[in-house]
Write a protein that holds these residues in place. Sequence first.
Motif, short mmCIF file in Angstrom:
data_model
loop_
_atom_site.label_atom_id
_atom_site.label_comp_id
_atom_site.label_asym_id
_atom_site.label_seq_id
_atom_site.Cartn_x
_atom_site.Cartn_y
_atom_site.Cartn_z
N VAL A 61 0.85 -1.19 0.00
CA VAL A 61 0.00 0.00 0.00
C VAL A 61 0.89 1.24 0.00
CG1 VAL A 61 -0.20 -0.01 2.54
CG2 VAL A 61 -1.91 1.20 1.17
N LEU A 62 0.47 2.26 -0.75
CA LEU A 62 1.13 3.56 -0.74
C LEU A 62 0.19 4.57 -0.10
CD1 LEU A 62 2.74 3.68 -4.31
CD2 LEU A 62 3.82 3.04 -2.15
N PRO A 63 0.68 5.41 0.81
CA PRO A 63 -0.19 6.34 1.53
C PRO A 63 -0.64 7.50 0.64
CG PRO A 63 2.09 6.72 2.14
CD PRO A 63 2.09 5.50 1.27
N PRO A 64 -1.76 8.14 0.99
CA PRO A 64 -2.21 9.33 0.24
C PRO A 64 -1.25 10.50 0.47
CG PRO A 64 -3.93 8.51 1.74
CD PRO A 64 -2.65 7.84 2.11
N GLN A 65 -1.40 11.51 -0.37
CA GLN A 65 -0.65 12.75 -0.17
C GLN A 65 -1.48 13.74 0.64
OE1 GLN A 65 1.26 14.28 -3.67
NE2 GLN A 65 2.12 12.30 -4.23
N ARG A 147 9.49 11.31 -2.18
CA ARG A 147 9.74 11.19 -0.75
C ARG A 147 9.17 9.88 -0.21
NH1 ARG A 147 7.26 16.02 2.54
NH2 ARG A 147 8.67 17.19 1.18
N THR A 148 7.97 9.53 -0.66
CA THR A 148 7.33 8.29 -0.21
C THR A 148 8.09 7.07 -0.71
OG1 THR A 148 5.14 9.31 -0.10
CG2 THR A 148 5.22 6.92 -0.33
N VAL A 161 15.77 5.72 -6.57
CA VAL A 161 14.58 6.55 -6.74
C VAL A 161 15.04 7.90 -7.26
CG1 VAL A 161 12.56 7.57 -5.66
CG2 VAL A 161 13.38 5.33 -4.89
N HIS A 162 14.74 8.18 -8.52
CA HIS A 162 15.20 9.40 -9.17
C HIS A 162 14.25 10.56 -8.90
CE1 HIS A 162 18.11 7.07 -11.59
NE2 HIS A 162 17.15 6.16 -11.70
N VAL A 438 6.49 4.55 8.28
CA VAL A 438 7.26 5.15 7.19
C VAL A 438 7.90 6.49 7.58
CG1 VAL A 438 6.03 4.00 5.32
CG2 VAL A 438 5.13 6.14 6.25
N GLY A 439 7.78 6.90 8.84
CA GLY A 439 8.40 8.13 9.27
C GLY A 439 7.60 9.35 8.88
N SER A 440 8.24 10.51 8.96
CA SER A 440 7.56 11.78 8.70
C SER A 440 7.59 12.10 7.21
CB SER A 440 8.24 12.90 9.50
OG SER A 440 8.15 12.63 10.89
#
Length: 446
Positions: A61-65, A147-148, A161-162, A438-440
């Motif tokens: 899963v990837l978090p929302p922005q 960043r994510t 990650v470019h 995932v930190g801040s």
Amino acid sequence: MEAREANFDGLVGPTHNYAGLSFGNVASQNNEKSVANPKAAAKQGLRKMKQLADLGFLQGVLPPQERPSLRLLRELGFSGNETRVIERAAKEAPELLAAASSASAMWTANAATVSPSADTHDGRVHFTPANLTSKLHRAIEHEATRRTLRAIFADEARFAVHDALPGTPALGDEGAANHTRFCAEYGKRGVEFFVYGRSEYRRGPEPKRYPARQTFEASRAVAQRHGLDDAATVYAQQSPDVIDAGVFHNDVIAVGNRETLFCHERAFVDQSAVYDQLRTQLSKQGAAFNVIEVPDAQVSVADAVTSYLFNSQLLTRPDGKQALVVPQECRENPRVAEYLDRLMSGSGPIDDLLVFDLRESMKNGGGPACLRLRVVLNEQERTAVKPGVWIDDTLFGRLDAWIEKHYRDRLAPADLADPSLLVESRTALDELTQILGVGSLYDFQR
């Protein structure tokens, strides 16, 4: 060392709404100003993740922005405290507030283009976040996406990650929605297939009604940046006519996996030559090439756009067979349903059909494939991924309760003017980063 494909789905954000921001996306335009249900949207997407994980697929899963984006509104000249910024934007430029509030990062097929370590010169998995220059509400995503991705794929010995490509129309990049990888096995060198809508510098046909969002120049730059072999990279132009019919990304007219391409007969310019290129390059890698081409006489482009037949996930099950993941709308369109019945009764490479209710996402123009970013990982790379993002029973339960606690079940465009929506969203996202470990990630946390 076994390599497998993981799908990282975007979790729908708390500001999910229907602002009709995406010109060229028929569903987005048709549902403009209708009332959305963010809670239902997030739970529909989460259920898809869980059901696929239960079937043995690797699912992350990837978090929302963070939305609304106060950074964007301040850059556009709105000043004062946060409440004042939102109130002024709502009164003076509601279209800009809508752009700053879009939950479009949920469609992670546009988050980045990904090349697995088997294909790259340095043996790392490469990610290039998409610059998404064609739409303001999406062009603000790539910095947070980078960043994510760097938080989740943090091991620089295994992952690169470019930054996004420069944000100019000549390098318009929409990510994995225009990229497919073919291979005999995930862990072996494959052929990467880039589809573009136009070229900035080469002469060629272009759509007349809707914009072509992906350029050849962007696709080529991503391939060069990832260190891909020219001999194992194929470029194809999307048919301008289908773009004008609402096919704003290639993943609305074609989907591929391993040795199979499932597409409409009008997907590409000079389609037979595209097939020949893919077949030739795959044969050099010891792979076959299977095409399932859907005739226009059976499923029209209009049917493909309304049902999202091709915005499906074509997945290899743990037993080696292939499953096609489609939205419920494919069962509700009689011509598409009839075609799928014939497909599943035959002896082709697709063995199973999985149907999901993704109604809230579909109304904004995003089906199963829009919601996922595909990442091929070997065993060591899987171990290096941030562990808290893999969907299992525990994470599903925590995320489901989190959505229930924080999300509204009704959000109309006028509700974007409510300053409390920002507070609600930040409260939810702050808790989410702790759940995922995932930190801040967000500006308000840093």
